[in-house]
Scaffold this motif. Structure first.
Motif, PDB file in Angstrom:
ATOM      1  N   LEU A  70       0.820  -1.194   0.000  1.00 28.38           N
ATOM      2  CA  LEU A  70       0.000   0.000   0.000  1.00 28.38           C
ATOM      3  C   LEU A  70       0.865   1.260   0.000  1.00 28.38           C
ATOM      4  O   LEU A  70       0.541   2.255  -0.680  1.00 28.38           O
ATOM      5  CB  LEU A  70      -0.933  -0.008   1.209  1.00 28.38           C
ATOM      6  N   ARG A  71       1.965   1.187   0.714  1.00 28.84           N
ATOM      7  CA  ARG A  71       2.875   2.326   0.725  1.00 28.84           C
ATOM      8  C   ARG A  71       3.408   2.587  -0.679  1.00 28.84           C
ATOM      9  O   ARG A  71       3.525   3.732  -1.122  1.00 28.84           O
ATOM     10  CB  ARG A  71       4.021   2.053   1.700  1.00 28.84           C
ATOM     11  N   LYS A  72       3.722   1.503  -1.409  1.00 26.94           N
ATOM     12  CA  LYS A  72       4.189   1.637  -2.784  1.00 26.94           C
ATOM     13  C   LYS A  72       3.105   2.237  -3.678  1.00 26.94           C
ATOM     14  O   LYS A  72       3.377   3.064  -4.565  1.00 26.94           O
ATOM     15  CB  LYS A  72       4.611   0.255  -3.325  1.00 26.94           C
ATOM     16  N   VAL A  73       1.872   1.844  -3.438  1.00 26.04           N
ATOM     17  CA  VAL A  73       0.760   2.385  -4.226  1.00 26.04           C
ATOM     18  C   VAL A  73       0.641   3.883  -4.023  1.00 26.04           C
ATOM     19  O   VAL A  73       0.453   4.660  -4.973  1.00 26.04           O
ATOM     20  CB  VAL A  73      -0.555   1.669  -3.843  1.00 26.04           C
ATOM     21  N   LYS A  74       0.747   4.289  -2.763  1.00 28.48           N
ATOM     22  CA  LYS A  74       0.645   5.717  -2.477  1.00 28.48           C
ATOM     23  C   LYS A  74       1.788   6.492  -3.119  1.00 28.48           C
ATOM     24  O   LYS A  74       1.614   7.638  -3.569  1.00 28.48           O
ATOM     25  CB  LYS A  74       0.630   5.946  -0.970  1.00 28.48           C
ATOM     26  N   GLN A  75       2.978   5.841  -3.173  1.00 31.90           N
ATOM     27  CA  GLN A  75       4.115   6.508  -3.806  1.00 31.90           C
ATOM     28  C   GLN A  75       3.843   6.765  -5.288  1.00 31.90           C
ATOM     29  O   GLN A  75       4.251   7.786  -5.856  1.00 31.90           O
ATOM     30  CB  GLN A  75       5.380   5.673  -3.645  1.00 31.90           C
ATOM     31  N   ILE A  76       3.181   5.841  -5.914  1.00 34.03           N
ATOM     32  CA  ILE A  76       2.954   5.953  -7.363  1.00 34.03           C
ATOM     33  C   ILE A  76       1.748   6.831  -7.668  1.00 34.03           C
ATOM     34  O   ILE A  76       1.791   7.694  -8.557  1.00 34.03           O
ATOM     35  CB  ILE A  76       2.792   4.554  -7.973  1.00 34.03           C
ATOM     36  N   PHE A  82      -7.018   8.695  -5.579  1.00 33.91           N
ATOM     37  CA  PHE A  82      -7.078   7.418  -6.302  1.00 33.91           C
ATOM     38  C   PHE A  82      -8.240   7.460  -7.294  1.00 33.91           C
ATOM     39  O   PHE A  82      -9.373   7.841  -6.954  1.00 33.91           O
ATOM     40  CB  PHE A  82      -7.283   6.253  -5.345  1.00 33.91           C
ATOM     41  N   SER A  83      -7.934   7.037  -8.519  1.00 27.97           N
ATOM     42  CA  SER A  83      -8.990   6.958  -9.534  1.00 27.97           C
ATOM     43  C   SER A  83      -9.846   5.718  -9.285  1.00 27.97           C
ATOM     44  O   SER A  83      -9.503   4.825  -8.509  1.00 27.97           O
ATOM     45  CB  SER A  83      -8.366   6.897 -10.920  1.00 27.97           C
ATOM     46  N   GLN A  84     -10.984   5.678  -9.990  1.00 27.42           N
ATOM     47  CA  GLN A  84     -11.852   4.504  -9.865  1.00 27.42           C
ATOM     48  C   GLN A  84     -11.128   3.234 -10.321  1.00 27.42           C
ATOM     49  O   GLN A  84     -11.322   2.164  -9.756  1.00 27.42           O
ATOM     50  CB  GLN A  84     -13.116   4.716 -10.706  1.00 27.42           C
ATOM     51  N   SER A  85     -10.270   3.366 -11.336  1.00 29.76           N
ATOM     52  CA  SER A  85      -9.519   2.215 -11.825  1.00 29.76           C
ATOM     53  C   SER A  85      -8.564   1.700 -10.768  1.00 29.76           C
ATOM     54  O   SER A  85      -8.433   0.490 -10.548  1.00 29.76           O
ATOM     55  CB  SER A  85      -8.768   2.587 -13.100  1.00 29.76           C
ATOM     56  N   VAL A  86      -7.858   2.604 -10.095  1.00 30.10           N
ATOM     57  CA  VAL A  86      -6.917   2.187  -9.056  1.00 30.10           C
ATOM     58  C   VAL A  86      -7.654   1.545  -7.897  1.00 30.10           C
ATOM     59  O   VAL A  86      -7.227   0.513  -7.347  1.00 30.10           O
ATOM     60  CB  VAL A  86      -6.084   3.404  -8.581  1.00 30.10           C
ATOM     61  N   ILE A  87      -8.775   2.150  -7.504  1.00 29.62           N
ATOM     62  CA  ILE A  87      -9.544   1.581  -6.386  1.00 29.62           C
ATOM     63  C   ILE A  87     -10.007   0.168  -6.714  1.00 29.62           C
ATOM     64  O   ILE A  87      -9.945  -0.734  -5.882  1.00 29.62           O
ATOM     65  CB  ILE A  87     -10.746   2.498  -6.061  1.00 29.62           C
ATOM     66  N   SER A  88     -10.473  -0.054  -7.958  1.00 30.77           N
ATOM     67  CA  SER A  88     -10.965  -1.386  -8.339  1.00 30.77           C
ATOM     68  C   SER A  88      -9.857  -2.421  -8.367  1.00 30.77           C
ATOM     69  O   SER A  88     -10.127  -3.621  -8.291  1.00 30.77           O
ATOM     70  CB  SER A  88     -11.657  -1.318  -9.700  1.00 30.77           C
ATOM     71  N   GLN A  89      -8.592  -1.968  -8.461  1.00 33.87           N
ATOM     72  CA  GLN A  89      -7.477  -2.904  -8.489  1.00 33.87           C
ATOM     73  C   GLN A  89      -6.914  -3.210  -7.103  1.00 33.87           C
ATOM     74  O   GLN A  89      -6.154  -4.160  -6.948  1.00 33.87           O
ATOM     75  CB  GLN A  89      -6.343  -2.345  -9.362  1.00 33.87           C
ATOM     76  N   LEU A  90      -7.258  -2.396  -6.095  1.00 30.21           N
ATOM     77  CA  LEU A  90      -6.639  -2.549  -4.778  1.00 30.21           C
ATOM     78  C   LEU A  90      -6.980  -3.878  -4.127  1.00 30.21           C
ATOM     79  O   LEU A  90      -6.123  -4.540  -3.544  1.00 30.21           O
ATOM     80  CB  LEU A  90      -7.096  -1.400  -3.865  1.00 30.21           C
TER      81      LEU A  90
END
Length: 2033
Positions: free
Chosen positions: A1760-1766, A1773-1781
């Protein structure tokens, strides 16, 4: 005196005659007078005694003897007259006292040897003994007058033979009579009136005669029939379902007993004509110039025929010392005594009654005495008189000393009188050959023992040429053939004694016993060949050496040159012995010829020794046959793989190479194949082929095919090669073949080459006239008519068509003069279609000659007397009169034809004149006569022409019987006991469609249960005819596979073992052979015909069959033979080698693999073998060309990536890359390291928008690996152009959403057809978009969307189905919405049920789920109740909703097995799984039926596995086996059971099937199928190790518990398997595959680090994932086991990739790529490695990482920390990113969750699919959704509620109360399947929504359907309502809902009565905490559900959280009571259960 048996027979005949007379006169039987005084009786007895004494006094001192010499010269007539007078006086009162009536009984008493038969019997005996002397002496005098000279066999013709064969004087008289008769017929004025009058007279005479004959014969025929039935024991089936093979006479007798209508009327006429009017035949077997006289006796039976008779029928019918007569119950007497048939006369009844009172020994005595009597009476007629003495006669000059005489059988009345003293034979100098023959016939067993098994005596007897028949006799006997072979077939001695010729009889003897070895020696040893066939008489034994298999594909390392044959060391010729010369000729024929025979100097020195004189002839012959030096062919098969040239590009240099070095094959495969030829011509460099292929024929074919020098040797040359040479090389062919007698004769040894005669006559010396020189010279070069046209021998062996034509064309004069006058030969030729023209030619020639001779004057035309008489008499005749009209036809032949035509003309009239009783008696008489004649043939060893004349009649009658008979038991006896004789009667040359083959067709109607026994008993000839018939008519027969499989199993196990040559004929059946039968085949692997047959049929077989053949073939292909095999081993072996077990296959060398690659690739190779080939070839050869990789094809994909990387920068690399792309397109799983290195790391992917649309389409299947960022970089125009290639690729929802978004930016989904064209991209369509579409668009798209996997998500499905079912018209759209019915909520369907019932015809065909079907069924019950009663089965798929009550009514309405089975079949055909309550209802109802056990196979796996385990335990073995088969056929339902129930069920099956002890064999393992891995550990550990190693692929498809995994790991490390782990190599790892994960951690660390490469680890993960996602793996493990296995995988990956620094040599940890995460698993990597990934790689794999269920908290946190970095802050967070989490979102804080923007249903669903939220997180998410969507709780629709999923429990109770009840009711289908973490209050609130009137209404009205629909929400039903639930409602509660009920509530709401209503699955779901809250009574009720009828409760709940139950007193009492009830029924109690 004469013997008593003889006299007795006279009395029997006398009694029969008297009885017949009595029957004719219809006289009443004389009754015994009742007023006879004692004095009168005593007086009569005294008179009888006086007569007896007077008769005895006639013989003087010999009155007490039983025999008299036939040489007594006279007797006192006065004494005889006085005795006859007194006898007449006594006979009067006897006749009045029933003497005649009791005569049969009296005679039986006499013949049985009893002494208490009375005075009447003594009188009868005395009369028979004494008063018959004059008659017998008269016969004896006639006998002495018939003495004739001995024939060539040294035997005189007896009286009957002399009469039948008519001595010359008698023949002359008969000929004169025939001539007179014919003259009279010819001169009679035959007017129509005269013919009519004669016909009427004949009709009247025939009527009277036939009636008289029927009356006369009726009683005698009954006696004869009884005698024949006693003497001819008819075969019958015994207890083992086997029977002896019957012969022809037994067949006829069987038919007589079973009312078979034998039509022998015409046949008996033909037999009599052949006997009395036989055509002339040549005297000698092999006629020549000195043998021109007709014979005087009928021909003899051959030795083989004699053997067949004596072996198969050891009980000679007319043999007197019989000890195994048929039983009385098998005769006519049985029917007479039981009154089932009326006796023809009282005497027959009396006779049978007398026999019935005798014991079997006494009946044998009656038979023996009567037989001897008959033998004495007829012996003067059948044998030579003792008065005939001719002294010592020499054999006829016609018999040469070397000829083998025909053996003549002899009979003796008393064998003990013969001098068969075998010990004296050795001492005597000479043993009479007649005596030897006599002893062999009458003392067969003793003769075999004393002679055949005594080499010394055998050799002595064989020194007499007259005894040469002993070879065949002993070979066909029961003698020790191995011993005789070792003594006589000593081929080494034959070779050593080169100058001694081998006798033909000896050669025939050895050929019959030792044919394979002798044939091999002849074909492989030229010296031996010359030794045998230098004798022309041995020519008939020349074998066809082309049928022998070639030398094995691997060399014989033990073949060494003989030390003595070193010719360079032969200095002194006198020291070279004959033995050395013979040995060298034998073992080094070619070398001897070259080194010795060609050295004239040394040869002359050897010839100085006179003992070596034979050597000169040998060398002369050898030099003429010396073959040319063989040339070593180039091995270019690998280059010239012509079969692939039509499909690929071929380099022009390869074309030139193959043309130069392989011209013959090039001509066949290139020049002669237009497709290949034209494809090659497309290359301008190959234009030279146009002229080359034209000239190649003559340039290349001649030297390779037309090997004239080799044809001088005795070899078989293919006809096609000869034809080719004759066409392309006519000059050389004519000069070197037609002009060379030796070559021509060698080639004509092959019957296919007879066309050479015509060819050579046309092309040789064309100026020579066809007539030649009149037949006196050579009319054709190479053919001498005097040698070829042996007309005298044609009567014995007819010539073939070619020889016949040649002799006619080139020897016409002799042809006409020798053939046309020979009527017998013309008759034989007229029977053959190929020679019918000869008769017409002779007629034409005779007519022409007659006309020319008379110079066309008024002379009579050609006149045929027989034809003229037939025409004059106006007879309709079907006989071929040409045979009687040929020039020189005999008078007998004319008479035969006249009589045949006369009988034929009478036949139709006689049938009308005869009454049925008369016809029946005459038919019976004729049938009995035929049987007697057959028996006479066997006894006298002579032919009466019976078989050939009755053959067609027998077959016709049998066919008619089979057509009308319906009882197969009778047919079976006919086929099984008489199959051989029926086959022998058929003409094998006839077409398979002949009526005669109706008998063979009957073998294909045999019931399956009898097929084994009938076919096993069939003779090999019958089997061949069966196979021939099947081969021709298999398409018409349409036999089921099971029938064919059973048939081939019998043939394999029974007949193929005995005769391997049968295999090619079995070829059409090979595809039906079971693997077990294939593996049990006999050792025929080295037979080339067998191997080629298998190779050519493997393509039609299943993979299991092919593997079985491979396992069978591996027996002759051990690793040692493979490793030392030739380079062409694979090509030489063929397709079979591809299916060798890997244990053998892995020893093939890279050279062998490369050479035979084309063979391997055209077969189905396992992935393991493909990988082995790839590693071997690519890893060994570092210089493979592009062409080599093209040959390898997709096998290249399995090579080590490191080996493929070596080709970067070469011309082959582009080929490799294309192959890799094709592999991935075809779905082959490849290591990511290979894909990323070869493809994905290319610079072209750096800028996605730069790719062309074509390139994008080519790489479409790689796009999921490139991830979301790459897809986001593509432009809509790119995607639109490549769209046709994208809609079939499986994208993740996030990826598909991006593609669909870009596509819809320019084209809306509302465009016609747009939605259905999306294909697999449908998962990317937003739910919001779907809700905006019209019903028409949705309806038209649904069928197309349903075809794709995974298809619509639950969210999408709910949205679409809810929208469509909102329209009333949906009832008419059922065909369109059918795909979504399983996803449609019950609340949507309920309002439409009435409309659906009104349209029930359509509704009954749709795939409803259970709750929908129940709702519709309830509506049917309300509005159409009669439909259920009248046509229940018409409900179709609605039937799964039937209530238990209705189903019980249906079962009870018609409880017949047929009706019950129809209902069960109806239930099995339902589209979905049946509800537990329905299955339990079925089982409880079926228990009522007595035939319940018979219904098991009709239940199907689903219902059968619902049976209580206690019931299954009591199954007998047969029922348990049925259950086993049911599970194997449909294993899915077994896999759905709990683990404990699976193991318990399998344990009971294993116990009942007796598999608990000994080795766990392959057969046992495979018989259990999917259940095999569920046996107890004690059984599994005994698994056969060889089976384990050879079938790892199969074993990896099963399911294993933890303990089984440990056992597998131990087996893998055993020495008999792969040994210690540290010794494993690359091949071992490939074999073990993902079983490697079973090894303990410490053992895993012993594997070499060098072996466990990244690619290897990836393959392990991929192969395991394939299993996990398969049918077995998906049901095998629960959540706990999957997590544990994931930890083991994590250890393997992290240890071998260096993350765990346990080993100092560990590699440096690597950073994973996105591709490798796809092939392994994100959770297997460390969190540091995941966060070390590049941003692009990490982004590509975010969706994959987020959906990994095994990520632990610390991994999720760092990710999750890596996700926040990117992607920045969570709020961004976009809807696409949320759907991938996915699961990563669990680590978000409450504040972060609140900051999410959940505006789309897809992102909401991504959060809702996570089950690990806590209550605070769920509340935050629910609030976030309301805030993001700007909706209140009451505005939430069903699709949003479905998307919320687990966090719907985040809503407050007040918020839940405000939910729309209808929308929630439509979402409950999905929410009810989740383990919701709602509180009790929340669940109550949700249930309250469902009780709304717009939803399901009050709980009391809910049925089973609603409870199934709401799932876990049933746990929220209020206490009072839950405690009031009835049985139907409780049945609908899901097990998950049961487990979620709070413990306290559970204990309160469910009493013991309700708990007892639970299903097993419901009870097993109860948790330990719930059980702990129950009372004792409730626990007892629960125990009864879990363990019914057990004496101890057992917890079967598997891994449920339920409690292990303890003993319940009530349960124990009930169990004891049940046991006491069952004790009187021992069949129900099975020991050991």
């Amino acid at each position: 005196m004469w013997s008593t048996p003889a006299a007795c027979m006279v009395c029997i005949l006398f009694g029969i005659i008297c009885d017949v007379k009595q029957g004719c006169s219809h006289a009443k039987l004389i009754q015994r007078k009742t007023d006879q005084t004692p004095e009168e009786a005593n007086k009569l007895e005294e008179n009888i005694q006086k007569v007896i004494n007077q008769i005895h006094s006639l013989s003087g001192d010999n009155k007490n003897t039983r025999s008299v010499s036939p040489t007594v010269e006279g007797f006192d007539l006065n004494a005889y007259y006085s005795a006859l007078t007194n006898l007449y006086a006594v006979s009067k009162p006897l006749l009045r006292d029933r003497f005649i009536d009791d005569l049969p009984k009296t005679l039986v008493c006499i013949l049985s040897g009893r002494q208490d038969c009375g005075l009447e019997a003594e009188l009868t005996k005395a009369v028979s003994l004494e008063l018959g002397k004059p008659l017998l002496m008269f016969v004896s005098s006639l006998r002495s007058q018939t003495c004739a000279p001995l024939n060539s066999d040294g035997e005189s013709n007896g009286f009957l033979r002399a009469y039948l064969r008519m001595a010359e004087s008698t023949t002359a008289v008969l000929n004169a009579f025939q001539q007179t008769f014919i003259n009279i017929l010819s001169s009679l004025p035959l007017s129509e009136n005269l013919i009519s009058a004669v016909s009427d007279l004949v009709d009247a005479a025939m009527t009277y005669v036939s009636k008289f004959m029927a009356t006369l014969l009726q009683v005698p025929m009954d006696y004869i029939k009884i005698a024949l039935q006693f003497g001819i024991r008819i075969p019958s089936l015994n207890g083992k379902e086997t029977c002896e093979e019957g012969d022809l006479k037994q067949l006829i007798m069987w038919g007589i007993n079973h009312n078979v209508s034998w039509s022998f009327g015409t046949s008996i006429i033909d037999i009599l004509l052949d006997i009395f009017l036989a055509p002339e035949q040549p005297l000698c077997t092999y006629p020549g110039p000195n043998c021109q006289n007709p014979p005087s006796i009928p021909f003899q039976r051959s030795v083989s025929e004699a053997k067949d008779y004596t072996d198969d029928n050891p009980d000679i019918p007319l043999k007197c010392d019989r000890h195994n007569l048929a039983r009385l119950n098998d005769t006519l007497c049985a029917d007479v005594l039981t009154a089932s048939r009326v006796a023809s006369s009282t005497s027959v009844l009396t006779f049978c009654q007398a026999l019935s009172s005798l014991s079997p020994n006494q009946i044998e005595q009656v038979w023996s005495n009567m037989c001897y009597a008959i033998q004495v009476l007829v012996s003067p007629l059948l044998s030579r008189s003792s008065d005939c003495s001719f002294g010592d006669l020499q054999p006829s000059p016609a018999v040469t000393p070397h000829s083998a005489p025909a053996r003549v059988a002899r009979e003796a009345s008393n064998l003990k009188q013969l001098a068969c003293n075998y010990s004296s034979w050795i001492a005597n100098k000479v043993v009479d050959a007649v005596l030897v023959s006599l002893c062999s016939d009458n003392e067969r067993q003793e003769f075999v023992k004393q002679v055949c098994n005594n080499t010394l005596l055998m050799r002595k007897l064989l020194s007499d040429p007259m005894n040469s028949w002993l070879y065949g006799y002993c070979a066909n006997s029961s003698a020790n053939t191995g011993y005789m072979m070792s003594q006589f077939c000593v081929y080494e001695k034959w070779i050593d004694q080169f100058s001694v010729p081998v006798d033909p009889s000896l050669l025939e003897f050895c050929m019959s016993l030792d044919s394979p070895r002798l044939t091999t020696l002849i074909c492989e040893n030229t010296g031996f060949f010359m030794l045998l066939f230098s004798n022309p008489e041995n020519g008939r034994f020349m074998p066809n050496c082309t049928n022998l298999p070639p030398s094995p594909p691997f060399p014989d390392m033990d073949s060494l040159m003989l030390d003595s044959c070193r010719y360079s060391e032969w200095h002194d010729a006198m020291q070279i012995t004959i033995d050395i010369l013979s040995q060298c000729i034998r073992f080094d024929y070619s070398g001897f010829t070259k080194e010795v025979c060609t050295n004239k100097t040394f040869l002359n020195s050897l010839l100085l020794n006179k003992a070596n004189a034979w050597l000169e002839n040998h060398c002369s012959a050898s030099l003429s046959l010396l073959p040319p030096e063989p040339t070593q062919p180039s091995n270019i098969a690998g280059w010239c793989d012509y079969y692939t040239w039509g499909e690929r590009y071929v380099d022009d240099s390869v074309v030139g190479l193959c043309w130069e070095h392989d011209q013959l094959a090039f001509q066949k495969n290139v020049c002669c194949k237009a497709s290949v030829f034209e494809k090659l011509l497309q290359n301008p460099q190959n234009k030279w082929l146009t002229s080359a292929c034209t000239d190649l024929e003559e340039i290349a074919v001649l030297p390779q095919v037309c090997k004239y020098s080799e044809w001088t040797r005795p070899i078989i040359v293919d006809m096609t090669e000869l034809a080719l040479c004759s066409e392309i090389d006519p000059l050389n062919f004519t000069s070197k073949v037609c002009a060379n007698d030796t070559v021509l004769q060698n080639l004509l040894a092959n019957q296919d080459n007879t066309w050479l005669i015509t060819h050579c006559s046309t092309h040789s010396k064309p100026g020579l006239s066809p007539g030649g020189d009149g037949g006196n010279g050579k009319g054709l070069t190479g053919f001498n008519p005097a040698e070829l046209c042996q007309y005298a021998s044609w009567s014995i062996s007819l010539p073939d068509a070619a020889v016949l034509t040649f002799c006619w064309e080139h020897d016409q004069t002799n042809f006409v003069s020798s053939i046309c006058p020979n009527a017998g030969l013309l008759f034989l030729l007229s029977r053959e279609l190929s020679s019918v023209w000869v008769g017409r030619m002779c007629n034409t020639y005779t007519n022409y000659s007659t006309a020319a001779h008379n110079n066309s004057t008024a002379a009579e035309p050609n006149f045929c007397l027989a034809r003229n008489l037939v025409r004059r008499l106006n007879w309709t005749c079907s006989a071929d009169l040409n045979t009687a009209c040929q020039p020189g036809a005999s008078q007998n032949m004319a008479m035969q034809m006249l009589i045949r035509c006369w009988v034929e003309s009478l036949r139709s009239r006689v049938e009308d004149l005869l009454t049925p009783p008369v016809a029946t008696v005459l038919d019976q008489a004729v049938s009995n006569i035929v049987v007697i004649l057959l028996a006479l043939e066997e006894v006298q060893n002579t032919s009466l022409h019976v078989t050939e004349n009755i053959r067609l009649s027998v077959l016709t009658s049998v066919v008619h019987y089979l057509e009308r008979e319906n009882n197969f038991d009778k047919k079976r006896v006919l086929l099984q006991c008489f199959g051989r004789v029926l086959t022998s009667l058929m003409q094998t040359a006839r077409d398979g469609t002949s009526d005669e083959f109706f008998v063979i067709k009957e073998y294909f109607t045999i019931p399956l249960s009898n097929l084994d026994s009938v076919l096993s008993a069939a003779h090999i000839t019958t089997v061949r005819m069966i196979l021939q018939y099947f081969s021709r008519n298999k398409d018409k027969l349409q036999l089921p596979y099971k029938y064919l499989s059973s048939m081939v199993s019998v043939l394999f196990q029974t007949h193929l073992v005995k005769d391997g040559s049968l295999f090619p004929e079995l070829a059409p059946l090979l595809a039906a052979a079971s693997p077990a039968d294939i593996q049990a085949l006999p050792s025929l692997q080295n037979n080339i015909n067998v191997r080629e047959t298998i190779n050519s049929h493997l393509g039609f077989m299943t993979l299991d069959q092919r593997l079985a053949f491979g396992l069978w073939y591996s027996k002759v292909m051990p690793p040692s033979n493979i490793t030392r095999g030739q380079q062409s081993l694979i090509r030489d072996t063929g397709n079979l080698i591809a299916y060798l077990p890997f244990h053998n296959f892995q020893h093939l060398s890279p050279t062998q693999l490369l050479n035979g690659l084309d063979v391997l690739q055209r077969n189905t190779l396992t992935s393991l073998k493909q990988e082995f080939i790839a590693y071997s070839l690519v890893g060994t050869y570092r210089n493979l060309t592009a062409q080599d990789f093209i040959r390898l094809g997709k096998i290249s994909c399995l090579a080590d990536p490191e080996d493929l990387f070596l080709y970067k920068g070469t011309g082959a690399f582009s080929v490799i890359r294309d192959i890799i792309i094709n592999c991935t397109r075809e779905g082959v799983s490849l290591p990511s390291y290979l894909i990323s290195s070869l493809l994905l790391n290319s610079t072209e992917f750096k800028v996605p928008s730069s790719l062309s649309s074509d390139r994008l389409a080519d790489l479409s299947h790689f796009l999921p690996l490139l991830g979301v960022p790459f897809l986001q970089g593509l432009t809509p125009s790119q995607l639109l152009a490549a769209f046709p290639a994208l809609n079939s690729v499986s994208f993740s929802p996030a990826q598909a959403s991006i593609i669909v978004g870009k596509l819809t930016s320019s084209n809306t989904l509302t465009a016609p057809g747009q939605l259905q064209e999306l294909g697999s991209l449908i998962v990317g369509v937003k739910t919001e978009n779907l809700l905006t579409l019209t019903s028409d668009i949705l309806l038209s798209s649904l069928p197309a969307m349903a075809q794709h996997t995974p298809g619509l998500s639950p969210l999408q499905a709910n949205a679409v189905s809810t929208k469509l079912w909102g329209f009333p018209e949906v009832v008419g759209w059922l065909d369109n919405v059918a795909a979504l019915l399983n996803c449609t909520s019950l609340l949507s369907v309920l309002p439409r049920t009435r409309q659906l019932v009104n349209n029930i015809t359509t509704a009954s065909t749709k795939p409803w789920n259970t709750q929908q079907a129940k709702a519709i069924f309830e509506e049917v019950l309300h509005i159409k109740p009669n439909l259920i009663k009248l046509d229940f089965l018409s409900l179709g798929t609605v039937g799964q909703g039937v209530s238990c009550k209705v189903l019980q009514e249906r079962f009870r309405a018609d409880s017949s097995p047929f009706s019950v089975r129809k209902i069960l079949a109806f239930l099995r055909q339902q589209p979905g799984p049946l509800h537990t309550s329905l299955k339990r209802c079925v089982i409880e109802e079926l228990y009522r039926f007595e035939f319940f056990s018979e219904l098991l196979k009709d239940l199907g796996a689903e219902i059968a596995l619902s049976l209580p385990v206690s019931t299954i335990k009591a199954f007998p073995p047969a029922l348990m086996d049925t259950l086993r088969k049911i599970i194997i056929q449909d294993p899915h339902h077994f896999l759905l059971l709990s683990r404990t129930k699976q193991e318990l069920l399998v344990d009971k099956i294993v116990q009942r099937m007796g598999m608990y002890t000994g080795v766990f064999t392959e057969e046992e393992f495979r018989s259990l199928g999917i259940m095999a891995s569920f046996v107890v550990d004690e059984v599994f550990i005994q698994l056969d190790r060889s089976f384990f190693i050879e079938n790892l692929d199969f074993l990896r498809g099963l399911c294993y518990s933890r303990s089984k995994m440990d056992i597998v790991a131990r087996i893998l490390q055993e020495p008999s398997a792969f040994g210690p782990v540290k010794n494993w190599n690359q091949t071992t790892l490939s074999q073990v595959d993902w079983f490697l994960f079973f090894l303990p951690d410490d053992k895993l660390q012993e594997i070499s680090l060098a072996l466990m490469t990244v690619g290897r680890i990836e393959k392990l993960f991929m192969s395991w994932r394939r299993w996990e996602r398969g049918d077995v793996g998906i049901h095998c493990s629960d959540e706990y086991e999957r997590r544990r296995f994931s930890e083991k995988q994590q250890f393997v990956l992290q240890f071998f990739l260096g993350f765990l620094k346990i080993n100092p040599g560990s590699p440096t940890p690597m950073v994973p790529t996105c591709e490798i995460l796809h092939t392994t698993a994100p959770s297997a990597w460390t969190s540091n490695s995941l966060t070390s990934m590049s941003s692009s790689a990490f982004s590509n794999c975010l969706e994959l990482i987020g959906h990994d269920p095994f990520l632990v908290s610390y991994q999720r946190s760092q990710v999750l920390r890596k996700v926040k970095q990117i992607y920045g802050p969570v709020s961004s967070f976009s809807q696409s990113v949320i759907s991938q989490l996915g699961g990563i979102a669990i680590e978000l804080s409450l504040e972060e969750l609140s900051s999410l923007r959940l505006t789309e249903r897809s992102s909401i669903a991504a959060m809702g699919s996570v089950s690990a939220w806590n209550s605070r997180q769920m509340a935050a998410l629910f609030t976030t959704v309301l805030n993001s969507t700007k909706q209140s709780p009451s505005q939430l629709d069903s699709s949003t509620l479905v998307a919320m999923g687990h966090f719907v429990c985040g809503a407050k109770t007040t918020e839940m109360n405000s939910f729309n009840a209808v929308e929630f009711g439509k979402a409950v289908l999905w929410l009810g399947r989740l383990r919701l973490s709602c509180s009790e209050e929340q669940l109550l609130a949700l249930v309250k929504l469902l009780t709304n009137g717009l939803a399901f209404g009050p709980i009391s009205s809910w049925g089973t359907d609603v409870f199934i629909e709401i799932g876990v929400l049933a746990a929220g039903i209020p206490d009072i309502a839950m405690s009031a639930l009835v049985k139907e409602q409780i049945e609908g509660i899901t097990p998950l809902a049961i487990s979620m009920i709070p413990p306290d509530k559970f204990a309160v709401v469910f009493d013991q009565r309700q708990i007892s209503m639970f299903s097993y699955e419901q009870a097993a779901a109860i948790t330990e905490v719930q059980v702990s809250a129950l009372s004792e009574v409730q626990r007892t009720a629960l125990a009864m559900v879990l363990t019914p009828w057990e004496n101890k409760p057992v917890d079967f709940r598997g891994r449920s959280l339920g409690l292990a139950l303890s003993h319940s007193p009530l349960c124990l009492m009930l169990g004891l009571l049940m046991l006491l009830i069952l004790l009187p029924c021992p069949d129900l109690i099975c020991p050991g259960t």
